[in-house]
Write a protein that holds these residues in place. Structure first.
Motif, PDB file in Angstrom:
ATOM      1  N   ASP A  40       0.850  -1.188   0.000  1.00 28.23           N
ATOM      2  CA  ASP A  40       0.000   0.000   0.000  1.00 28.23           C
ATOM      3  C   ASP A  40       0.892   1.247   0.000  1.00 28.23           C
ATOM      4  O   ASP A  40       1.706   1.432   0.917  1.00 28.23           O
ATOM      5  CB  ASP A  40      -0.889  -0.016   1.247  1.00 28.23           C
ATOM      6  N   PRO A  41       0.776   2.115  -1.007  1.00 26.37           N
ATOM      7  CA  PRO A  41       1.648   3.301  -1.069  1.00 26.37           C
ATOM      8  C   PRO A  41       1.384   4.295   0.056  1.00 26.37           C
ATOM      9  O   PRO A  41       2.222   5.156   0.335  1.00 26.37           O
ATOM     10  CB  PRO A  41       1.303   3.905  -2.438  1.00 26.37           C
ATOM     11  N   LEU A  42       0.230   4.186   0.706  1.00 25.08           N
ATOM     12  CA  LEU A  42      -0.112   5.102   1.796  1.00 25.08           C
ATOM     13  C   LEU A  42       0.222   4.518   3.167  1.00 25.08           C
ATOM     14  O   LEU A  42       0.022   5.180   4.195  1.00 25.08           O
ATOM     15  CB  LEU A  42      -1.605   5.454   1.740  1.00 25.08           C
ATOM     16  N   GLY A  43       0.716   3.300   3.170  1.00 25.14           N
ATOM     17  CA  GLY A  43       1.032   2.644   4.432  1.00 25.14           C
ATOM     18  C   GLY A  43       2.254   3.248   5.102  1.00 25.14           C
ATOM     19  O   GLY A  43       3.188   3.715   4.435  1.00 25.14           O
ATOM     20  N   ILE A  44       2.271   3.230   6.404  1.00 22.94           N
ATOM     21  CA  ILE A  44       3.416   3.753   7.155  1.00 22.94           C
ATOM     22  C   ILE A  44       4.611   2.819   7.006  1.00 22.94           C
ATOM     23  O   ILE A  44       5.760   3.248   6.893  1.00 22.94           O
ATOM     24  CB  ILE A  44       3.041   3.906   8.648  1.00 22.94           C
ATOM     25  N   SER A  45       4.348   1.523   6.978  1.00 21.50           N
ATOM     26  CA  SER A  45       5.404   0.517   6.832  1.00 21.50           C
ATOM     27  C   SER A  45       5.222  -0.233   5.516  1.00 21.50           C
ATOM     28  O   SER A  45       4.164  -0.187   4.887  1.00 21.50           O
ATOM     29  CB  SER A  45       5.367  -0.473   7.995  1.00 21.50           C
ATOM     30  N   LEU A  46       6.290  -0.932   5.116  1.00 18.63           N
ATOM     31  CA  LEU A  46       6.257  -1.698   3.874  1.00 18.63           C
ATOM     32  C   LEU A  46       5.750  -3.110   4.198  1.00 18.63           C
ATOM     33  O   LEU A  46       6.536  -4.050   4.348  1.00 18.63           O
ATOM     34  CB  LEU A  46       7.663  -1.732   3.267  1.00 18.63           C
ATOM     35  N   ILE A  47       4.428  -3.243   4.313  1.00 20.72           N
ATOM     36  CA  ILE A  47       3.815  -4.526   4.649  1.00 20.72           C
ATOM     37  C   ILE A  47       3.127  -5.085   3.410  1.00 20.72           C
ATOM     38  O   ILE A  47       2.305  -4.423   2.787  1.00 20.72           O
ATOM     39  CB  ILE A  47       2.791  -4.356   5.794  1.00 20.72           C
ATOM     40  N   SER A  48       3.493  -6.308   3.035  1.00 16.41           N
ATOM     41  CA  SER A  48       3.014  -6.878   1.780  1.00 16.41           C
ATOM     42  C   SER A  48       1.507  -7.061   1.775  1.00 16.41           C
ATOM     43  O   SER A  48       0.892  -7.394   2.791  1.00 16.41           O
ATOM     44  CB  SER A  48       3.703  -8.215   1.502  1.00 16.41           C
ATOM     45  N   ASP A  49       0.902  -6.843   0.590  1.00 21.09           N
ATOM     46  CA  ASP A  49      -0.549  -6.917   0.438  1.00 21.09           C
ATOM     47  C   ASP A  49      -1.110  -8.282   0.813  1.00 21.09           C
ATOM     48  O   ASP A  49      -2.124  -8.386   1.500  1.00 21.09           O
ATOM     49  CB  ASP A  49      -0.942  -6.594  -1.015  1.00 21.09           C
ATOM     50  N   GLN A  50      -0.467  -9.337   0.337  1.00 23.14           N
ATOM     51  CA  GLN A  50      -1.038 -10.671   0.492  1.00 23.14           C
ATOM     52  C   GLN A  50      -0.547 -11.411   1.729  1.00 23.14           C
ATOM     53  O   GLN A  50      -1.297 -12.146   2.360  1.00 23.14           O
ATOM     54  CB  GLN A  50      -0.753 -11.501  -0.769  1.00 23.14           C
ATOM     55  N   GLU A  51       0.723 -11.236   2.092  1.00 25.61           N
ATOM     56  CA  GLU A  51       1.296 -12.005   3.195  1.00 25.61           C
ATOM     57  C   GLU A  51       1.350 -11.217   4.500  1.00 25.61           C
ATOM     58  O   GLU A  51       1.567 -11.784   5.560  1.00 25.61           O
ATOM     59  CB  GLU A  51       2.699 -12.485   2.827  1.00 25.61           C
ATOM     60  N   HIS A  52       1.195  -9.904   4.411  1.00 24.23           N
ATOM     61  CA  HIS A  52       1.197  -9.019   5.582  1.00 24.23           C
ATOM     62  C   HIS A  52       2.488  -9.154   6.395  1.00 24.23           C
ATOM     63  O   HIS A  52       2.477  -9.162   7.622  1.00 24.23           O
ATOM     64  CB  HIS A  52      -0.026  -9.303   6.468  1.00 24.23           C
ATOM     65  N   ILE A  53       3.603  -9.277   5.636  1.00 19.73           N
ATOM     66  CA  ILE A  53       4.931  -9.333   6.249  1.00 19.73           C
ATOM     67  C   ILE A  53       5.658  -8.035   5.929  1.00 19.73           C
ATOM     68  O   ILE A  53       5.549  -7.505   4.815  1.00 19.73           O
ATOM     69  CB  ILE A  53       5.729 -10.547   5.712  1.00 19.73           C
ATOM     70  N   GLU A  54       6.426  -7.521   6.894  1.00 21.58           N
ATOM     71  CA  GLU A  54       7.087  -6.234   6.696  1.00 21.58           C
ATOM     72  C   GLU A  54       8.480  -6.413   6.092  1.00 21.58           C
ATOM     73  O   GLU A  54       9.254  -7.271   6.501  1.00 21.58           O
ATOM     74  CB  GLU A  54       7.201  -5.489   8.036  1.00 21.58           C
ATOM     75  N   TYR A  55       8.778  -5.546   5.128  1.00 20.00           N
ATOM     76  CA  TYR A  55      10.061  -5.587   4.423  1.00 20.00           C
ATOM     77  C   TYR A  55      10.668  -4.191   4.380  1.00 20.00           C
ATOM     78  O   TYR A  55      10.052  -3.198   4.786  1.00 20.00           O
ATOM     79  CB  TYR A  55       9.879  -6.103   2.993  1.00 20.00           C
ATOM     80  N   LYS A  56      11.870  -4.146   3.840  1.00 18.62           N
ATOM     81  CA  LYS A  56      12.499  -2.875   3.484  1.00 18.62           C
ATOM     82  C   LYS A  56      13.143  -3.061   2.118  1.00 18.62           C
ATOM     83  O   LYS A  56      13.450  -4.182   1.702  1.00 18.62           O
ATOM     84  CB  LYS A  56      13.542  -2.458   4.521  1.00 18.62           C
TER      85      LYS A  56
END
Length: 347
Positions: A40-56
Motif C-alpha cells: 500500500d503506497p499510503l502505508g506507514i510501513s512496507l507490509i506486503s498486500d497478500q502475506e502481511h509481512i514487513e520488508y524494506k
C-alpha cells in the motif's frame, strides 16, 4: 523470465517495476522465491498486500536501480544482488549514473537466472571464493578492460553507452553485443574456475569437448587477433571469438546457454507457441515447459530454433536486427548439453 503480477489488482508487472501502473501500489522483488510483492503506497510501513509481512527495500532503491526486498529485521542494507558490487562509478556524474543504471538492470537479470539455476553466489567482498562486480570508467588506465580475474568481473562503463557499444560491435564484426551478453560471458569464466577446474571428471570431459585449456592463453589470443578465426569456424563455434582459446569457447557457449534458457522461460510464461498457417512448414514449437525443469536438452533446442526464427522474423518485419542472430550447429548443441547436464543437479 517469469511474468509478475500485482498482489493487489493482478496487473502484470515488469521485473524492474517499482509501482503498479494500474492501482499505484508499490512493488518489490523477493529473490528467495522469485516473487513480486506489492505494498500500500499510503502505508506507514512496507507490509506486503497478500502475506502481511514487513520488508524494506535494498539501499540502492534510493537511486532507482534496485527494487529487491530485504526482511525488515535483517542487518543487511543491500540485497543479495547489490551485495556483489565492489566498485560503482562516481554517481555525481549524470552520464555515469545513467550507464550504471543500465548495468544494474542487466546484472539483476543475470542474478535472477543464476539463482534459479541454483548456483551459489557468495560475495567476494567477504569470501575469497566469491564473486563481485567492478563497474568502472577507463579514464587514464589503458590496460583496464572488461573481463574476469579470480572472481572479479570488471565491466567498463562505456559498454553501457548504446551508441559506442554499437560502434564496437561493427568494429569487431559481431552480430550481437549487449550488456547481459557481457555479464553472462564473464560470469562463465568465474564458474569455470568454481565448477570445472576443481572437478577432475568434469575437467576431463571439458577437454574432450572444448579442447585443452592448458595451451597458453596469451599466445592464443595474440594469434587470434593477428590471424582471426579459422575457416569454417561456424561449424563448431558460436562466435569467432570462441575460436581463440578453450576458455573463451566455454564462456561464449555458457553465455548462449543462458540466452536460450532465459528466452524459453519467458516464452513459457507467456504461453508462446509457433504454429505456422502453412501445414507443410516444419518451423513449429510448443513452449509448454519451463526449460529449467527439463533434463533432455534436445527438447530445449528443438523448441528454441523455431521460436527464435519466429521472433527474428517479427523483428525483421519492423526493421530491427535479429534477437538471436546465430545458427545452432550440432557441435554447439553438444557443448551446451555438457553445461546443461552439469547444472541439472543444482536445481
Amino acid at each position: 523470465m517469469k511474468i509478475f503480477q500485482c498482489g493487489h489488482c493482478a496487473q502484470s508487472l515488469f521485473f524492474e517495476s517499482y509501482t503498479c501502473e494500474n492501482c499505484g501500489h508499490l512493488s518489490g522483488f523477493r529473490d528467495q522465491d522469485r516473487k513480486m510483492l506489492t505494498f500500500d503506497p499510503l502505508g506507514i510501513s512496507l507490509i506486503s498486500d497478500q502475506e502481511h509481512i514487513e520488508y524494506k527495500y535494498c539501499k540502492n532503491k534510493e537511486y532507482n536501480v534496485c527494487n529487491w526486498l530485504i526482511e525488515k529485521n535483517s542487518p543487511e542494507e543491500f540485497c543479495n544482488a547489490c551485495q556483489l558490487n565492489r566498485t560503482i562509478p562516481n554517481l555525481s556524474d549524470t552520464e555515469n549514473f545513467e550507464k550504471w543504471k543500465n548495468l544494474e538492470i542487466a546484472k539483476h537479470r543475470l542474478i535472477y537466472q543464476l539463482q534459479k539455476i541454483g548456483l551459489p553466489l557468495p560475495s567476494k567482498i567477504i569470501n575469497d571464493e566469491g564473486l563481485c562486480f567492478d563497474f568502472v570508467v577507463k579514464q587514464n588506465d589503458p590496460d583496464l578492460m572488461t573481463g574476469h580475474a579470480d572472481g572479479v568481473i570488471t565491466i567498463l562503463l562505456s559498454e553501457a553507452d548504446s551508441a559506442l557499444r554499437e560502434q564496437m560491435r561493427k568494429q569487431f564484426l559481431e552480430p550481437y553485443r549487449t550488456l547481459i551478453g557481457h555479464l553472462r560471458h564473464e560470469v562463465g569464466h568465474y564458474f569455470w574456475d568454481r565448477l570445472i577446474y576443481t572437478n577432475e571428471q568434469l575437467l576431463t570431459e571439458f577437454r574432450a569437448i572444448f579442447g585443452d585449456e592448458q595451451v597458453s592463453y596469451a599466445d592464443a589470443l595474440q594469434k587470434y587477433y593477428k590471424e582471426g578465426a579459422p575457416a569454417h569456424w561456424q561449424k563448431s563455434f558460436v562466435s569467432k571469438y570462441a575460436t581463440s582459446h578453450p576458455w573463451e569457447d566455454w564462456a561464449e557457449t555458457w553465455a548462449h546457454y543462458l540466452h536460450i534458457m532465459d528466452m524459453l522461460e519467458t516464452a513459457y510464461f507467456f504461453g508462446l507457441n509457433v504454429k505456422p498457417i502453412d501445414p507443410s512448414n516444419t518451423m513449429k514449437a510448443n513452449v509448454s515447459f519451463d526449460p529449467y525443469t527439463v533434463a533432455n536438452f534436445d527438447v530445449i533446442i528443438e523448441t528454441c530454433i523455431p521460436l527464435s526464427f519466429a521472433v527474428n522474423s517479427i523483428n525483421r518485419a519492423m526493421g530491427i536486427p535479429d534477437v538471436y542472430p546465430f545458427i545452432i550447429t550440432p557441435n554447439m548443441v553438444e557443448k551446451m548439453k555438457f553445461i546443461h547436464k552439469m547444472l541439472l543437479p543444482k536445481r
